[in-house]
Design an enzyme around this catalytic site. Structure first.
Site: not given
Length: 317
Positions: A36, A123
């Site tokens: 990201h 994550e």
């Protein structure tokens, strides 16, 4: 062998080749991992003390990085073919969803055959709200304990992330094998996985069978940095098809790991790289090169054992 047996063998071989061609045609040309863009947590770690990790979004810089990443990805994919499609997998976190949205600006609807939110590539869980001073102590402990095995209080270890990413990989292969992606083999298929730094590293670790020690060498990708796994001439995926030695060194790959990537760029599907030291030499000492050598070693060991037995017998009689 009579004529009917020859015919049967020919037909069997023909259909085996057709099946292999079909399977190869279904394989994605590229599997691209994208981290990201810059998030508010990357810019200021105090954001984690008041905002849940999954809600932390991109900064203005992160949005810009994601748009540039989309343009870069399109140029990579379109450079070698005119008939190509993309399929996206994305982590459910706000920053990865926003990154995907900006990347998507570089692709038209006719190029995107699908997208799927995939929780297993989220994550690493560092716990709930993360107090800054406490996290500094915890991360220092992780450094001493080992990044792969250290489990954050109320959170996960990299080993935990490895397990769920491994499960995702199995599903990914079923999607490809059963053509759940509705891919037309006449088009180059490109899978783009928009995820996080650690999830990307353990994905590569699982795929290329890297050891824990090799994982510990790896550096985290930068924001919106890409790792392009491209199908080589023999049917194996490799980072060395698209990326340079300098990039692989920067990412933390050792010389053995880079040599293996170069081998994969031309290796036949399913071949065994017996020149790769960690496949055997990293686990065993002095394996015999052949069974003849092994038998000779057995004879030598038998002679040594017999001599030792005679020595022990003489000592006690």
């Amino acid at each position: 062998m009579n004529a009917s047996h020859y015919l049967l063998s020919f037909v069997t071989l023909y259909f085996m080749k057709k099946t292999m061609h079909h399977k190869t045609g279904m394989l994605p040309k590229r599997i691209i991992l994208v981290r990201h863009g810059e998030s508010h947590g990357n810019l200021d770690t105090t954001a984690y003390t008041t905002t849940p990790d999954h809600r932390i979004d991109l900064t203005a810089e992160g949005l810009s990085q994601a748009r540039l990443a989309g343009s870069h990805l399109r140029s990579v994919i379109a450079s070698s073919a005119s008939n190509w499609k993309v399929y996206f997998y994305v982590s459910p976190y706000a920053r990865t969803r926003s990154t995907l949205r900006e990347i998507g600006r570089s692709f038209s609807k006719k190029r995107v055959i699908g997208v799927r939110e995939e929780c297993r590539i989220r994550e690493q869980d560092f716990g709930n709200f993360q107090e800054r001073e406490r996290m500094e102590v915890i991360k220092e402990q992780r450094q001493r304990f080992g990044r792969f095995y250290y489990r954050f209080p109320q959170g996960e270890s990299a080993a935990d992330v490895f397990d769920r990413v491994s499960s995702f990989l199995e599903s990914l292969w079923r999607d490809i094998d059963m053509n759940r992606l509705n891919h037309d083999p006449s088009n180059d298929l490109n899978l783009i996985i928009v995820s996080h730094g650690l999830a990307s590293r353990v994905f590569l670790m699982k795929w290329f069978k890297w050891t824990v020690a090799q994982f510990e060498l790896l550096n985290n990708p930068g924001n919106c940095e890409c790792r392009v796994m491209q199908l080589g001439s023999g049917g194996e995926y490799s980072l060395a098809v698209h990326h340079t030695d300098e990039e692989l060194i920067k990412w933390g790959l050792s010389s053995d790991m880079i040599a293996d990537q170069k081998w994969r760029a031309h290796a036949c599907k399913g071949a065994w790289n017996d020149q790769c030291s960690w496949y055997l030499d990293g686990f065993f000492d002095d394996l015999a090169d052949s069974e003849d050598d092994d038998n000779n070693n057995d004879d030598d060991n038998f002679d040594k054992d017999e001599t030792n037995s005679l020595s022990i017998h003489s000592r006690y009689t």
